[in-house]
Design a protein around this motif. Structure first.
Motif, short mmCIF file in Angstrom:
data_model
loop_
_atom_site.label_atom_id
_atom_site.label_comp_id
_atom_site.label_asym_id
_atom_site.label_seq_id
_atom_site.Cartn_x
_atom_site.Cartn_y
_atom_site.Cartn_z
N PRO A 2 0.81 -1.20 0.00
CA PRO A 2 0.00 0.00 0.00
C PRO A 2 0.85 1.27 0.00
O PRO A 2 0.42 2.28 -0.51
CB PRO A 2 -0.83 -0.09 1.28
N ALA A 3 2.05 1.24 0.56
CA ALA A 3 2.91 2.42 0.56
C ALA A 3 3.29 2.82 -0.85
O ALA A 3 3.37 4.00 -1.18
CB ALA A 3 4.15 2.17 1.40
N ASP A 4 3.54 1.84 -1.70
CA ASP A 4 3.87 2.13 -3.09
C ASP A 4 2.68 2.74 -3.82
O ASP A 4 2.82 3.64 -4.63
CB ASP A 4 4.31 0.85 -3.83
N THR A 5 1.48 2.27 -3.50
CA THR A 5 0.28 2.81 -4.12
C THR A 5 0.10 4.28 -3.73
O THR A 5 -0.24 5.11 -4.56
CB THR A 5 -0.96 2.01 -3.70
N ASP A 8 2.70 6.25 -5.62
CA ASP A 8 2.30 6.37 -7.03
C ASP A 8 1.21 7.42 -7.20
O ASP A 8 1.23 8.21 -8.14
CB ASP A 8 1.80 5.02 -7.56
N GLN A 9 0.29 7.43 -6.27
CA GLN A 9 -0.80 8.41 -6.33
C GLN A 9 -0.26 9.82 -6.18
O GLN A 9 -0.67 10.73 -6.90
CB GLN A 9 -1.84 8.11 -5.24
N ASP A 12 1.43 10.83 -9.38
CA ASP A 12 0.44 11.15 -10.41
C ASP A 12 -0.17 12.53 -10.17
O ASP A 12 -0.35 13.31 -11.11
CB ASP A 12 -0.66 10.09 -10.45
N GLU A 13 -0.50 12.82 -8.93
CA GLU A 13 -1.06 14.13 -8.58
C GLU A 13 -0.06 15.24 -8.85
O GLU A 13 -0.42 16.31 -9.34
CB GLU A 13 -1.52 14.14 -7.13
N LEU A 14 1.21 14.99 -8.51
CA LEU A 14 2.25 15.97 -8.76
C LEU A 14 2.43 16.21 -10.25
O LEU A 14 2.55 17.36 -10.70
CB LEU A 14 3.58 15.53 -8.13
N ALA A 15 2.41 15.16 -11.04
CA ALA A 15 2.55 15.29 -12.50
C ALA A 15 1.37 16.07 -13.08
O ALA A 15 1.54 16.94 -13.94
CB ALA A 15 2.67 13.92 -13.15
#
Length: 101
Positions: A2-5, A8-9, A12-15
């Protein structure tokens, strides 16, 4: 996992945020350049280019086209011409047809 998820989120938000900031900066640059060349706001989004120099070059071309004075064109009124005088035309016609009578 879950830490990787979560990471990743966040990436994605930063991008997405970075992309939105770049988009807003481009809009602001186009509006600023359009204003500098007295272009209507509606045309700001149509300016082409990715940096200030290329957008400015495009704005110069567009401004030259928009701000070039247009002549009256064929068939338009010419302020240097005398107004039409129907009476003079009829008198001229009569002189030619009647031999000057």
């Amino acid at each position: 996992m879950p830490a990787d998820t979560g990471a990743d989120q966040i990436r994605d938000e930063l991008a997405a945020a970075t992309a939105r900031v770049a988009e807003v900066e481009q809009q602001l640059l186009r509006q600023t350049v359009a204003s500098r060349f007295s272009l209507p706001t509606e045309l700001a989004e149509r300016l082409q280019g990715t940096d200030q120099e290329s957008i400015t070059a495009d704005a110069k071309v567009l401004a030259a086209v928009l701000h070039t004075p247009r002549g009256l064109g064929k068939g338009g009124l010419n302020p240097a011409e005398r107004p039409f005088d129907a009476k003079a035309l009829v008198q001229s016609y009569r002189r030619g047809v009647n031999g000057g009578l």
